[in-house]
Enzyme design. Sequence first.
Site, short mmCIF file in Angstrom:
data_model
loop_
_atom_site.label_atom_id
_atom_site.label_comp_id
_atom_site.label_asym_id
_atom_site.label_seq_id
_atom_site.Cartn_x
_atom_site.Cartn_y
_atom_site.Cartn_z
N LYS A 20 0.84 -1.20 0.00
CA LYS A 20 0.00 0.00 0.00
C LYS A 20 0.87 1.24 0.00
CE LYS A 20 -2.52 1.09 3.71
NZ LYS A 20 -2.50 2.51 4.17
N GLY A 97 -4.63 8.81 5.71
CA GLY A 97 -3.69 9.84 6.15
C GLY A 97 -2.62 10.11 5.10
N ARG A 125 -6.52 13.64 13.04
CA ARG A 125 -5.11 13.29 13.07
C ARG A 125 -4.27 14.53 12.80
NH1 ARG A 125 -4.89 7.81 9.52
NH2 ARG A 125 -2.68 7.93 10.07
N SER A 167 6.26 10.63 9.10
CA SER A 167 7.13 10.87 7.96
C SER A 167 6.33 11.30 6.73
CB SER A 167 7.93 9.60 7.63
OG SER A 167 7.06 8.56 7.21
N GLN A 168 5.01 11.19 6.79
CA GLN A 168 4.17 11.56 5.64
C GLN A 168 4.29 13.04 5.30
OE1 GLN A 168 0.34 10.17 6.94
NE2 GLN A 168 0.82 8.03 6.52
N SER A 194 10.23 6.37 11.40
CA SER A 194 9.78 5.80 10.12
C SER A 194 10.62 6.32 8.95
CB SER A 194 8.29 6.11 9.89
OG SER A 194 7.49 5.50 10.87
N ASP A 311 3.62 0.36 12.36
CA ASP A 311 2.51 -0.43 11.84
C ASP A 311 2.56 -1.89 12.28
OD1 ASP A 311 1.35 1.71 10.58
OD2 ASP A 311 2.18 1.27 8.60
N LYS A 338 -3.74 7.20 15.18
CA LYS A 338 -3.96 6.49 13.91
C LYS A 338 -5.47 6.37 13.67
CE LYS A 338 0.30 5.45 12.55
NZ LYS A 338 0.83 5.76 11.20
N ARG A 384 -5.90 -2.69 11.03
CA ARG A 384 -4.80 -3.45 11.63
C ARG A 384 -5.23 -4.13 12.94
NH1 ARG A 384 -0.81 -2.82 8.19
NH2 ARG A 384 -0.58 -0.81 7.13
#
Length: 427
Positions: A20, A97, A125, A167-168, A194, A311, A338, A384
């Site tokens: 993903k 996200g 978030r 880190s996004q 991350s 994750d 999350k 998850r």
Amino acid sequence: MIKTVTPSPLSGQLHVMPSKSASHRAVMMAALAQGETTLAPLQLSRDIVATLSCAKALGLVGDVFTTAHEQPGFVRATLSGGQHFIGSRTLDCGESGSTLRFFIPLALDGCGPVRFVGHGRLMQRPLDIYEEMFRPLGIRWEKAGDSLIVDGKLVPGAYSLRGDVSSQFITGLLLALPQRPGESIIRITTPLESRAYVELTRGVQMLFGIQSHWQDKQTLVIPGHQTPRSPGAVHVESDWSHAAFYLTAGCLSSVGPLSLVGLDLNSAQGDRAIVDVLRSMGAIINTHHGVINVCPSRLHAIAVDASQIPDLVPILAVAMAAAEGESRITGAARLRIKESDRLSAMHAALTACGADARALDDGLIIRGGRKLHAATIDGCNDHRIVMAMAVASAISSGDLTITDAQAVEKSAPAFWEEFALLGGLAR
């Protein structure tokens, strides 16, 4: 949707779905690049559909053409990018996200306001990293309820931001800045968690001819005037985050082995660390001609700093519930923001079925080795959590009834079919 999972060992062979994380990045770069790009294999989970839809809404691509892939359940997607199509400029990000944070910098194109829409907990978030960075530059930022409106133009320059939230945000800047008319610098003011996801972004960008380099461990330099160009076809590698559920299931099984096909042992995905973590717990995992085989294993306790592999925490918590001794997860405070508060969700799920678990501010303490019992588990609308507790049924003496079982569609719409293929019993 509610699923009742009856304890049953998993075994057999599975071709692991496309990543993903890699899929998001490949779609983004194909949308930005000059020329036509074919991405395969691609799985049309809700998150990936959101990214494709947002690329169209922002006018980066026109139609997206899909055809069946030779691996059942996957597709080939062909995008023509690098142009400017008429879009609605209302971007529905679903609950993704990655989609939201990747597109915000790209929306600052100087062509007028863009409205982002989110669902579930998405707009709760953190976005303040961007807000604090962009407001002083005169960029319009209006957030209300489940929507956000931004308007302005992202200019090349020096940007400072924290690296311990997601880190996004860094990936979002990496996607937008190379095409600006000048060099940019990203300074990361706290330890970067991350980091592997940033490297995954840079790796996909290199396929499209986009360069960046580390000046030091906390400073990224991004040359300007770069135009991404399609390499023609991009192979999307298999997903280590998803594989982690089945690697753990293989350890907990009473039969075996469970074999996974398609994974890149040299992947930039940080979650390939699951193999080393499980081996350090005593897991019997071997590879043969690229196939990863995991056998029933007697696990023992371990301490894990999850700052680089957040994750993996839900499924690691299940492995720890099966392991002899006291295990500890730390460095996972970000999991509270999350799709659910994953630390609270896993603590509640495990204790509901009899595990000895305690939540920390940034992790979990789990005293494992005891058999779980039948219980109703709150899936918390979190993919998850649902998948982790489906795997946990292997160490239960009775059925686990899991709510919000449809949440798997966010990342892995074929999960329940895969689960059944390997011998899982869910109704």
